[in-house]
Every structure is written in C-alpha cells, then in structure tokens.
Write a protein that holds these residues in place. Structure first.
Motif, PDB file in Angstrom:
ATOM      1  N   PHE A  93      21.607 -34.215  13.057  1.00  0.00           N
ATOM      2  CA  PHE A  93      22.511 -35.361  13.020  1.00  0.00           C
ATOM      3  C   PHE A  93      22.916 -35.597  11.568  1.00  0.00           C
ATOM      4  O   PHE A  93      22.090 -36.004  10.754  1.00  0.00           O
ATOM      5  N   PRO A  94      24.176 -35.320  11.213  1.00  0.00           N
ATOM      6  CA  PRO A  94      24.562 -35.312   9.801  1.00  0.00           C
ATOM      7  C   PRO A  94      24.542 -36.692   9.150  1.00  0.00           C
ATOM      8  O   PRO A  94      24.495 -36.787   7.924  1.00  0.00           O
ATOM      9  N   HIS A  95      24.562 -37.757   9.964  1.00  0.00           N
ATOM     10  CA  HIS A  95      24.603 -39.096   9.376  1.00  0.00           C
ATOM     11  C   HIS A  95      23.210 -39.641   9.123  1.00  0.00           C
ATOM     12  O   HIS A  95      23.067 -40.763   8.665  1.00  0.00           O
ATOM     13  N   LEU A  96      22.185 -38.855   9.444  1.00  0.00           N
ATOM     14  CA  LEU A  96      20.811 -39.294   9.225  1.00  0.00           C
ATOM     15  C   LEU A  96      20.105 -38.344   8.259  1.00  0.00           C
ATOM     16  O   LEU A  96      20.402 -37.148   8.218  1.00  0.00           O
ATOM     17  N   THR A  97      19.150 -38.882   7.496  1.00  0.00           N
ATOM     18  CA  THR A  97      18.368 -38.041   6.605  1.00  0.00           C
ATOM     19  C   THR A  97      17.441 -37.152   7.427  1.00  0.00           C
ATOM     20  O   THR A  97      17.350 -37.286   8.650  1.00  0.00           O
ATOM     21  N   ALA A  98      16.749 -36.249   6.742  1.00  0.00           N
ATOM     22  CA  ALA A  98      15.785 -35.400   7.436  1.00  0.00           C
ATOM     23  C   ALA A  98      14.792 -36.280   8.193  1.00  0.00           C
ATOM     24  O   ALA A  98      14.519 -36.059   9.385  1.00  0.00           O
ATOM     25  N   LEU A  99      14.292 -37.304   7.508  1.00  0.00           N
ATOM     26  CA  LEU A  99      13.332 -38.201   8.167  1.00  0.00           C
ATOM     27  C   LEU A  99      13.982 -38.917   9.348  1.00  0.00           C
ATOM     28  O   LEU A  99      13.390 -39.022  10.425  1.00  0.00           O
ATOM     29  N   GLY A 100      15.216 -39.382   9.148  1.00  0.00           N
ATOM     30  CA  GLY A 100      15.940 -40.055  10.223  1.00  0.00           C
ATOM     31  C   GLY A 100      16.128 -39.154  11.424  1.00  0.00           C
ATOM     32  O   GLY A 100      16.003 -39.586  12.572  1.00  0.00           O
ATOM     33  N   ARG A 133      11.193 -33.448   1.250  1.00  0.00           N
ATOM     34  CA  ARG A 133      12.637 -33.439   1.490  1.00  0.00           C
ATOM     35  C   ARG A 133      13.047 -34.485   2.523  1.00  0.00           C
ATOM     36  O   ARG A 133      14.134 -34.417   3.092  1.00  0.00           O
ATOM     37  N   GLU A 134      12.167 -35.473   2.763  1.00  0.00           N
ATOM     38  CA  GLU A 134      12.410 -36.465   3.816  1.00  0.00           C
ATOM     39  C   GLU A 134      13.748 -37.175   3.661  1.00  0.00           C
ATOM     40  O   GLU A 134      14.408 -37.488   4.636  1.00  0.00           O
TER      41      GLU A 134
END
Ligand SMILES: Nc1ncnc2c1ncn2[C@@H]1O[C@H](COP(=O)(O)OP(=O)(O)OP(=O)(O)O)[C@@H](O)[C@H]1O
Ligand SMILES: [Mg+2]
Lengths: 262, 279
Positions: A93-100, A133-134
């Motif tokens: 999901f490009p609008h969320l960070t790795a953690l997201g 890298r979160e």
C-alpha cells in the motif's frame, strides 16, 4: 483433516469460453513446501488465486485447513485471514509506511490494539531483515525490500498457509537472493507454502514436491529432485530445457528474468 | 511570415540571409508591432475618463470594508459549503457508479448525465425559484445559505463523482486484491486502502473544481439574496448602479482573482508534483 493444509479436487476455472484450469487435484500437507512450475499462460497464477478465491472457480472444491472456501456460504474474509498471499508485483500500500503496511490489517481485521499490532509488525519486519526500515514508504524501498515487507505483512496475520505467486520475477537479479533466503527460512520454520516460481534451484533445494502445470492440467508431480532432475514427461523435459538454458532453445523464454518495473 | 522555402541547416536561404538572421528580423518585427499598438492605445485612450469610470479611488474607498466582510465572506461561505456538500454527494455517486448492484449504477449514471448537461444557472433558478414555487412554505435549513450550498452541490456533485470514480479506477487492481487477501471486506478495503489513494490522485482536479465553484457561486444572485447575503458579484452590481460607476465591478473582479489565481496555481503545482512523484 489432520495434516492436510490445502485440498483441491477437480478444480476448474474458465474465463468465458477459455478454460484455463481443466480439473486440478492437489493436496498440500501441513508444513509442506510445494512449488508449481510451468510455462507462461499455463494457469499457475489462476490456480494460486483460486486457493484464496481471488478468482472464483467454475468447478471443483478447495478446502483450506478443513474449511471449504468454495462453499457458497463460506465466510471468505475469515478464511482468507489464514491464507497469506505474496504477489509478483508486491502490491504494497503506497500511502502507508512499511510499518503501516504490516499493521493495517492487524488493526482493521484482527482488531489488535495499536501497540500490539506495532510490536508484531516490528517482529515480522525484523524476521525478513528489515528492522530499522519501519518508517520508510514503499517508494523509498528497493524491489527486494518491498517484497520482504509484503511477506511480513502476510505473516503478521498468523496465516497457516502462504501462497507465493512468482515473488522474485519482478526483481533485479541481485535482489532475488534476499527474498529467496527469507522464504527458505520460512520453509525451515515449518510454514506450509505453495509457491509459483521460475527459480529452479530454489524449487530443487527447498520444495518437498514440485508440480508441473501445462495447459491447465497437472502434467507431472513428484519429489522436487525427481521432477526437476529426472522428469518423466516429455513436456516437462522440454519446459525445463528452455528454462534452465534459455539460450539453447529457440522458443521464447516466457516470463523468466523479466526486469523490475522501476 | 516569409514564405521562403527551408533549405539545408545553417545554409543561406533564398534572400541571402542565414536562418538566424531571418529569425532575428521576424522577432524584431513582432516587437515593433507590439510597441506600436501600445503607443497608439496610450495616445488615443481617454485615460482620465477610464480612471474615473473603472478605478475611481473615491468609489473604491466606499466599497471597503463591506466588499470583504459581506461580499467576499459570502462568496467563500457559499463556495465552501457547496463544495463540501458536493464532495460528499460526489463520493457517494462515484461509489454507486462502481457498485455491482445495477439500480445503484443506473441511478448514479442518470444523475451524472443529467446534471453535467444542465447549465449551472438553470439549477440555481430551479433551487431558488422553482422549489419554493412547488413547495410553498417549506424552507431549506439555512435559508439562502442552504439554497446556495444545495445548488452548488448539485452543480458540482456530478463532476466530482466522475473525477473521484476516475481516481478510484486509477488505483491498481492489485491494491484491492492485496487488501482482500489480508481478510478485509470490500467495503473495508475501499475505505482504508483504495479511497485514500484515490483522493491523492484527485486533489488537483478537485482544486480546479473549487476554483470553478468559487466563480459559479456568483449565480447565487439569482436565488434572490438580501443585503447581507450578497456575494461579490451581486455586491459589485448593486454598488455599481448605486454609484453610477463601474469601479465596484472591477474591484469585485480583483477580489475573485485574488483567490482564483493562487488556487489555480496551487492546482497546477500539485498536478506537476504528483506527475513527478509517479516514478
Ligand atoms: N482475468 C482474466 N480474464 C481473462 N483471462 C484471464 C484472466 N486471468 C488469466 N487469464 C488467462 O488465463 C490463462 C492463464 O493465466 P495465468 O495468469 O494463470 O498464467 P500463468 O501460468 O500464471 O502465466 P505467467 O507465467 O505468465 O504468470 C492465460 O491465457 C490468461 O490470458
Ligand atoms: Mg502468473
């Protein structure tokens, strides 16, 4: 039920008049790693996508951990939680960070609270080698890192089965190894895995069994070493010759070694 | 321009001029013409009469602060309420348009076709005159403010629905599949994964829509507004006839530009930034 993770019987799938799967029988035991190989267009992705009903079969039954996912009244959302899926194009999901990416379904689907979801996400990101890298957005990560986030995202849901659809086909060659290493560890940890791949050495070393699919049917099936090193069917031999040494065969090499999209 | 045929690169053309010399000559001619027109206008125009009629400083002084505290204020209120209402309706219409249930799809399609095909003015007259005629005694909440917001929402919802639908369809199919594979329902995936991404795509076109609405809010004068409900255009019109002078209309125009130019610029900035962001 005991010991059987995926049970496919007489699976058929047609797109209009085009019958892509023509009666597939396949059983994957718990903890087993099964690789599916076959030429482009043979129906490998369709088979995998039927297992979590991203594609609706036109015939046959599929059971995952005893739940019949093909049953008209099956609770798809609930059954899918137990089936992790990793896509060729990552589909982060490009609008969320790795953690997201790793927390969103934990929060919205499993209703885990924020801290617990974050803790589990960090664990899984560390498991795929991405501790630290979160906070990176997918666009800031290499293809190999993105695919590993995608694996962590699936693992965070505690699936009992993982489906991989050519997880390294969209990667630059030098990034393939990291992803395969993660998958190898996963296999060693006892995860049940159904993997579509063109990585023959991975299939030979990691898979318990290899399925050769062509024209919508299982042409050959057996222990990995046997199918890849001593195939019995002429069609399997032909395919392997082309994949293992694309230069020597006249035919197009299919999707092997496609370049990354970025 | 000259009709001489193109010869090889850098070679002298028919008239004995190189291409560069010819280009300079043409450019020089264009500047001369431009200057000539400017000088002619400057000499022939009656500057004093223009100033008195269009930018009369005495009249300008009388416009403030009401042109801001009444005119611009109401323009902003009509625009923002209409935009928000239209955005919500547009989102609902876009989702209906994408629904797998036929009746929803047809209803949304008919609405969109109808309202994209009607002049905004007709819609304002309909809301301001037609509805009160049809249902005497009923009042929209907020009076004229409610009517203006409704009319602007009706005008913009169809456009915004199409914009949002395009934005949703621009989100790759794999996003929905990834969300579903994690156990999200379709509605949940829409809310959490698809719509947030779609909105990033549609912010520039929606900013443009806001500019259009800002201008269309001037049609509120056809609803029949009281003194304190006048927006910029009506305010400019009233004061122009009151003073017998065009200056209020010019100043109202400047007030519009004060908002529309920066907003339009912002929309273009967002658009180019987005295009660059897409790898
Ligand atoms: N949604 C669809 N609609 C129509 N036809 C489809 C659809 N998805 C797949 N097909 C067709 O089904 C056939 C099998 O496709 P599938 O993607 O399963 O092949 P594959 O073995 O995964 O090939 P590849 O190695 O190229 O990924 C192809 O002929 C494809 O054109
Ligand atoms: Mg495929």
């Amino acid at each position: 039920m005991s010991g059987t993770a995926i049970e496919i019987e007489g699976l058929r799938k047609a797109f209009g008049a085009d019958e892509v799967l023509r009666g597939i029988d396949l059983t994957v035991r718990s903890g087993e790693v099964v690789c599916v190989i076959g030429p482009s267009g043979s129906g490998k992705s369709t088979l995998l996508r039927c297992v979590n009903l991203l594609e609706e079969p036109t015939g046959g039954t599929i059971r995952v951990n005893g739940d019949e996912i093909t049953h008209p009244d099956a609770n798809l959302d609930a059954i899918r939680i137990g089936i992790g899926m990793v896509f060729q194009q990552f589909n982060l999901f490009p609008h969320l960070t790795a953690l997201g990416n790793v927390t969103v379904a934990q929060r919205k689907v499993l209703r885990r609270d924020k801290d617990e979801a974050a803790r589990i996400a960090r664990e899984n990101l560390a498991r795929v080698g991405l501790a630290g890298r979160e906070d990176a957005y997918p666009a800031r990560l290499s293809g190999g890192q993105q695919q590993r986030v995608a694996i962590a995202r699936a693992l965070a849901m505690d699936p009992s089965v993982m489906l991989f659809d050519e997880p390294t086909s969209a990667l630059d060659p030098e990034l393939v190894g990291d992803v395969l290493a993660v998958m190898r560890t996963l296999a060693e940890d006892g995860m049940t895995m159904l993997v579509v791949t063109h990585e023959m050495s991975f299939a030979r070393e990691v898979a318990d069994r290899v399925i050769f699919l062509d024209g919508g049917v299982v042409v050959e099936e057996g222990p990995a070493a046997q199918v890849i090193s001593e195939p019995r069917q002429a069609r399997t031999r032909e395919f392997l010759a082309r994949v293992l040494d694309p230069a020597s065969a006249g035919a197009p090499a299919g999707t092997v070694g496609k370049e990354a999209p970025e | 321009m000259t009709a001489s045929s193109e010869t090889g690169q850098g070679a002298p053309a028919a008239g004995g001029l190189t291409r560069r010399q010819r280009r300079r000559l043409i450019l020089g001619g264009e500047y001369a013409l431009f200057l000539g027109v400017i000088v002619a206008v400057a000499l022939l125009a009656d500057w004093e009469s223009l100033r008195v009629n269009f930018l009369n400083l005495d009249v300008v002084g009388d416009l403030f602060p009401e042109i801001i505290t009444v005119g611009l204020r109401n323009t902003v209120i009509y625009t923002v309420t209409g935009f928000v209402l239209g955005l919500v309706a547009g989102l609902v219409l876009a989702l209906m348009r994408l629904s797998s249930a036929g009746p929803y799809r047809w209803t949304a399609m008919i609405y969109i076709e109808v309202f994209r095909g009607l002049p905004a003015l007709l819609i304002f007259i309909f809301v301001g005159v037609g509805v009160p005629l049809a249902f005497p005694g009923t009042n929209l909440p907020g009076g004229v403010y409610g009517q203006a917001a409704l009319a602007l929402a009706l005008v913009s919802a169809a456009y915004m629905a199409e914009t949002i639908r395009a934005g949703i369809e621009a989100v790759p199919r794999g996003q929905m599949e990834a969300a579903r594979s994690l156990g999200m329902s379709r509605a949940r995936a829409m809310r959490t994964i698809i719509i947030p991404q779609a909105f990033r795509v549609v912010i520039p076109p929606l900013t443009n829509e806001l500019v259009l609405l800002f201008k269309d809010s001037s049609l509120a004068l056809f609803i029949g507004v009281s003194l304190n409900e006048r927006e910029l255009a009506k305010f400019g019109q009233d004061l122009a006839s009151e003073k017998g002078n065009t200056t209020p209309i010019v100043v109202a125009g400047l007030c519009y530009l004060l908002v529309t130019i920066p907003l339009g610029y912002l929309a273009r900035r967002l658009e180019t930034r987005q295009r660059r962001g897409q790898r």
